[in-house]
Design a protein around this motif. Structure first.
Motif, short mmCIF file in Angstrom:
data_model
loop_
_atom_site.label_atom_id
_atom_site.label_comp_id
_atom_site.label_asym_id
_atom_site.label_seq_id
_atom_site.Cartn_x
_atom_site.Cartn_y
_atom_site.Cartn_z
N VAL A 70 0.84 -1.20 0.00
CA VAL A 70 0.00 0.00 0.00
C VAL A 70 0.87 1.25 0.00
O VAL A 70 0.66 2.18 -0.79
CB VAL A 70 -0.95 -0.01 1.21
CG1 VAL A 70 -1.68 1.30 1.32
CG2 VAL A 70 -1.93 -1.14 1.10
N GLU B 256 2.47 1.88 -3.32
CA GLU B 256 1.58 2.48 -4.30
C GLU B 256 1.36 3.96 -4.00
O GLU B 256 1.26 4.77 -4.93
CB GLU B 256 0.24 1.76 -4.31
CG GLU B 256 0.29 0.44 -5.03
CD GLU B 256 0.50 0.62 -6.52
OE1 GLU B 256 -0.48 0.65 -7.26
OE2 GLU B 256 1.66 0.74 -6.93
N ILE C 46 2.22 6.40 -6.98
CA ILE C 46 1.19 7.20 -7.65
C ILE C 46 1.51 8.69 -7.53
O ILE C 46 1.39 9.45 -8.49
CB ILE C 46 -0.21 6.87 -7.09
CG1 ILE C 46 -0.59 5.46 -7.50
CG2 ILE C 46 -1.24 7.84 -7.60
CD1 ILE C 46 -1.89 4.99 -6.95
N TYR D 52 4.13 9.48 -10.07
CA TYR D 52 3.63 9.60 -11.46
C TYR D 52 3.10 11.00 -11.70
O TYR D 52 3.39 11.63 -12.72
CB TYR D 52 2.49 8.62 -11.75
CG TYR D 52 2.75 7.16 -11.46
CD1 TYR D 52 4.01 6.60 -11.66
CD2 TYR D 52 1.73 6.33 -11.03
CE1 TYR D 52 4.22 5.28 -11.40
CE2 TYR D 52 1.95 5.00 -10.76
CZ TYR D 52 3.20 4.48 -10.93
OH TYR D 52 3.41 3.17 -10.66
N SER D 53 2.29 11.49 -10.73
CA SER D 53 1.69 12.80 -10.99
C SER D 53 2.73 13.91 -10.88
O SER D 53 2.61 14.94 -11.54
CB SER D 53 0.52 13.05 -10.06
OG SER D 53 0.82 12.63 -8.78
N ALA E 216 5.14 10.68 -18.29
CA ALA E 216 4.39 10.23 -17.13
C ALA E 216 3.52 9.04 -17.48
O ALA E 216 3.40 8.09 -16.71
CB ALA E 216 3.54 11.36 -16.57
N GLN F 151 3.88 5.49 -15.81
CA GLN F 151 2.82 4.90 -15.01
C GLN F 151 2.43 3.53 -15.53
O GLN F 151 2.15 2.63 -14.74
CB GLN F 151 1.60 5.80 -14.95
CG GLN F 151 0.65 5.27 -13.92
CD GLN F 151 -0.54 6.13 -13.67
OE1 GLN F 151 -0.71 7.16 -14.30
NE2 GLN F 151 -1.38 5.71 -12.76
N THR G 142 2.72 0.44 -13.10
CA THR G 142 1.54 -0.33 -12.71
C THR G 142 1.75 -1.81 -12.99
O THR G 142 1.34 -2.67 -12.20
CB THR G 142 0.31 0.18 -13.46
OG1 THR G 142 0.29 1.59 -13.38
CG2 THR G 142 -0.94 -0.36 -12.86
N ILE H 164 -4.83 -2.69 -18.47
CA ILE H 164 -4.33 -2.61 -17.10
C ILE H 164 -5.44 -2.93 -16.12
O ILE H 164 -5.22 -3.63 -15.12
CB ILE H 164 -3.72 -1.21 -16.85
CG1 ILE H 164 -2.37 -1.14 -17.56
CG2 ILE H 164 -3.54 -0.94 -15.38
CD1 ILE H 164 -1.73 0.19 -17.48
N ASP I 110 -5.66 -5.85 -13.19
CA ASP I 110 -6.09 -5.61 -11.81
C ASP I 110 -7.18 -6.60 -11.42
O ASP I 110 -7.13 -7.20 -10.34
CB ASP I 110 -6.61 -4.17 -11.67
CG ASP I 110 -5.47 -3.20 -11.49
OD1 ASP I 110 -4.35 -3.65 -11.29
OD2 ASP I 110 -5.72 -1.98 -11.55
N THR J 187 -8.81 -3.15 -0.33
CA THR J 187 -7.73 -2.17 -0.42
C THR J 187 -7.18 -2.11 -1.84
O THR J 187 -6.95 -1.02 -2.39
CB THR J 187 -6.61 -2.55 0.55
OG1 THR J 187 -7.19 -2.99 1.76
CG2 THR J 187 -5.71 -1.39 0.81
N ILE K 298 -6.82 1.06 -4.54
CA ILE K 298 -5.57 1.45 -5.21
C ILE K 298 -5.75 1.41 -6.72
O ILE K 298 -5.31 2.30 -7.45
CB ILE K 298 -4.42 0.53 -4.76
CG1 ILE K 298 -4.12 0.76 -3.29
CG2 ILE K 298 -3.18 0.78 -5.58
CD1 ILE K 298 -3.14 -0.21 -2.72
N THR L 27 -5.14 4.39 -9.51
CA THR L 27 -4.27 4.24 -10.67
C THR L 27 -5.03 4.55 -11.96
O THR L 27 -4.56 5.31 -12.81
CB THR L 27 -3.75 2.80 -10.72
OG1 THR L 27 -3.34 2.41 -9.44
CG2 THR L 27 -2.61 2.68 -11.68
N LEU M 135 -5.87 8.30 -12.42
CA LEU M 135 -4.73 9.12 -12.82
C LEU M 135 -4.34 8.83 -14.27
O LEU M 135 -4.04 9.76 -15.04
CB LEU M 135 -3.54 8.85 -11.88
CG LEU M 135 -2.32 9.71 -12.14
CD1 LEU M 135 -2.65 11.17 -11.96
CD2 LEU M 135 -1.20 9.35 -11.21
N LEU M 136 -4.39 7.52 -14.66
CA LEU M 136 -4.05 7.18 -16.04
C LEU M 136 -4.99 7.86 -17.02
O LEU M 136 -4.56 8.44 -18.03
CB LEU M 136 -4.15 5.66 -16.23
CG LEU M 136 -2.90 4.84 -16.02
CD1 LEU M 136 -3.21 3.37 -16.11
CD2 LEU M 136 -1.85 5.20 -17.05
N ILE N 48 -4.23 11.58 -17.23
CA ILE N 48 -3.05 11.88 -18.06
C ILE N 48 -3.37 11.65 -19.53
O ILE N 48 -2.97 12.44 -20.40
CB ILE N 48 -1.86 11.03 -17.60
CG1 ILE N 48 -1.42 11.46 -16.20
CG2 ILE N 48 -0.68 11.21 -18.54
CD1 ILE N 48 -0.29 10.63 -15.66
#
Lengths: 505, 111
Positions: A132, A135, A139, A142-143, A157, A161, A165, B30, B34, B75, B79, B83, B86-87, B90
């Motif tokens: 955890v 990550e 994360i 990445y930003s 980026a 990422q 990942t 991706i 997951d 959890t 996460i 991810t 954010l992907l 972007i």
């Protein structure tokens, strides 16, 4: 005793406050105060031995741990000191450097989240808790790489990422398989169960013994892939030369200086040495990967004309030295590897801060367009000279001592071939940094840069402090000083799977 | 043997990341990776004919399912959400800059 949670609570609290407040000056002061107090805390905890902090006060039942453990031992102390030192230097540098970006407080917020993640990874004694925090750090990094939101930065980026990942997925797969096999997530308990199963399968020598070693080796393979990708060891390094130069300079210093070590190298060696146990096979794998990284990184770096990209390739090569030293598995090799980890954090962050100062003054990263900057920017020029000599391994500076120890350890362990590759890599590094010094800082002043000035005060302070550390850190090898910091860390790795006994009292 | 199934799903996702040339398809691959991991974790906790691990008066407990992997899945889902978000963010910004999702056309960075 209750110092341990502060390493995670303080930066998380700071990130929360900074995400609410918009005042610019407040962000500068607040983030620097938090990082300074974290650094002081990491110096305070040197004098304690191994500390086990049980979250929520859950005591073990019948000797089986049921809560999440945070463990501070010699190795974590070393990592905590270096992470918080580089974080402090980077935030001091950011005060002036980040002026040109908008949303400075959001930047500090992400920075502190990344720091909380790294401190958590280093302190965690529980596999899933480690994932955890890994990550959280990944994360936010990445930003932060995409922070400038220009097209190159966004592209880098995204690439970073996707690779990161995939690496995390391999790590989670490995953790899931290990959990299903051992029935525990606590790292020390895991080591105990694996050791028991090892000895059982050795006696029985039945069908189950084959599947035991197959499973442990498969999981280790997954971890080498996953953490190798985070640490940018050579077959998995493709994202690093794009991601590290694209970030703002203080973030490049954090990423190259400590992030690839805290998330990659540290966790990999912790798992291989303390949980599954070091075997000759893994030793050979690490040695080969380390040598590949040394040569691959430095050969790609020689032809580069982009200052930050060149430094990023050298990060790959220097991580190779760390892996090579630790992969030897002898006490001297581990000492050399850990000491090089410490040194590389200092001089590589200094070099990235130098590149940031050059970009701040001139606005270019192309070495061909620079020239004679030493005349206009003496602090940047001289500190980068010190850092270049350190990374190339020239005698009085710190990089020389750690490389010397690694090469002597190679020869002592009868691995002459690897020692020769290490020496060749060092010579090529020297050549590459001669080029940097020649084109960027020495020689005649380029007409274009007649009007530039030395960078503002805070940037100078952090560069000078790091340069002093580069000169002085060789002193850490003196016998009395070594007892304090380096020897406890080496002992943790030397003890191997005895780690379980020190935690599960 | 059932554990082969999430591994196959994992490999499908990995194949998608490596082969697809579109940013959005890469993000979907991706997500598939997951999901494969979430399924694997949930299956690890399963015990044949196990009861839910909740204590109720008057019921005798012989066999539980393992509650820990279920907590881990929750959890991991959170996460995974971060991810993916954010992907996608972007990817949207990349589209604004380059005007395309094709990774063959998004190459301003040199090797």
């Amino acid at each position: 005793m209750s110092y341990i949670p502060l390493f995670i609570i303080l930066p998380l609290f700071g990130a929360f406050v900074l995400s609410l407040v918009r005042t610019r000056r407040f962000g500068d002061i607040f983030a620097n105060i938090i990082n300074l107090s974290l650094f002081i805390l990491s110096l305070i905890i040197i004098r304690f031995g191994t500390i086990v902090y049980k979250i929520g006060g859950w005591e073990p039942v019948n000797g089986i741990p049921i809560g999440i453990y945070w463990v501070k031992d010699g190795l974590s102390t070393l990592m905590l000191i270096i992470v918080n030192l580089i974080a402090l230097m980077s935030t001091i540098f950011s005060v002036n450097y980040m002026e040109r970006f908008t949303e400075k407080n959001r930047y500090y917020c992400l920075f502190l989240l990344m720091l909380a993640g790294m401190n958590g990874v280093i302190l965690s004694g529980d596999m899933f808790n480690l994932f955890v925090f890994l990550e959280i750090a990944a994360i936010s990094s990445y930003s932060l790489v995409a922070f400038g939101t220009e097209s190159e930065e966004l592209e880098a980026a995204f690439k970073y990422q996707v690779m990161g990942t995939i690496a995390s997925s391999f790590i989670l797969l490995g953790i899931a398989l290990l959990y299903s096999y051992t029935g525990t997530l606590n790292m020390a308990d895991m080591a105990r169960v694996i050791a028991i199963k090892n000895s059982e399968s050795g006696i029985l020598n039945s069908v189950s013994s084959i599947s035991h070693f197959q499973l442990v080796n498969f999981v280790c393979g997954l971890f080498i892939m996953g953490f190798g990708m985070k640490a940018a060891i050579v077959p998995f390094h493709a994202w690093l030369p794009d991601a590290h130069p694209s970030a703002p300079a203080p973030i490049s210093a954090m990423l190259s200086g400590v992030l690839i070590k805290a998330l990659g190298v540290y966790v990999l060696i912790r798992i291989v040495f303390n949980i599954t146990g070091m075997t000759p096979v893994f030793s050979n794998i690490l040695l080969v990967l380390g040598t590949l990284s040394i040569m691959g990184g430095v050969v790609s770096a020689i032809g580069q004309w982009d200052f930050k990209r060149l430094l990023a390739y050298h990060s790959i090569s220097q991580v190779g030295y760390i892996i090579l030293g630790i992969g030897l598995g002898t006490p001297l090799g581990i000492l050399g590897g850990l000491f090089h980890l410490l040194n590389h954090s200092v001089f590589k962050s200094l070099l990235f801060l130098n590149s940031g100062a050059v970009v701040y003054a001139t606005g270019t990263r192309d070495l061909k367009q620079m020239g004679g900057l030493n005349k206009r920017m003496p602090v940047t020029g001289n500190s980068s000279f010190i850092a270049s000599m350190s990374i190339a391994g020239v005698p009085p500076f710190n990089g020389f001592w750690s490389k010397l120890i690694i090469i002597i350890a190679c020869i002592q362990a009868n691995r002459i071939g690897f020692a020769i590759w290490a020496i060749i890599g060092s010579i090529l590094t020297l050549a590459s940094f001669m080029k940097v010094q020649r084109y960027a800082f020495f020689g005649p002043l380029n007409e274009k840069w007649k009007g530039i000035k030395e960078v503002p005060g805070f940037m100078r302070v952090s560069m000078v402090l790091l340069a002093i550390l580069c000169i002085g850190m060789g002193l850490l090898l003196l016998p009395q000083v070594r007892e304090v910091l380096l020897n406890p860390a080496v002992e943790v790795l030397e003890n191997g799977i005895e780690y379980a006994k020190t935690i599960l009292l | 043997m059932v554990f082969i199934l999430p591994i196959i799903l994992f490999l499908i996702g990995l194949f998608g990341v490596l082969v697809k040339r579109n940013l959005i398809k890469i993000i979907i691959s991706i997500c598939i990776i997951d999901y494969a991991l979430f399924l694997l974790l949930a299956m690890i906790g399963y015990r044949g004919e196990g009861m839910p691990p909740i204590e109720v008066k008057g019921i005798e407990y012989v066999k539980f399912v393992d509650p820990l992997p279920q907590a881990l899945v929750l959890t991991a889902i959170v996460i995974g959400l971060a991810t993916t978000a954010l992907l996608v963010a972007i990817a949207v910004r990349v589209y604004q800059k380059y005007g395309t999702f094709d990774i063959d056309k998004i190459r301003k960075l040199k090797g």
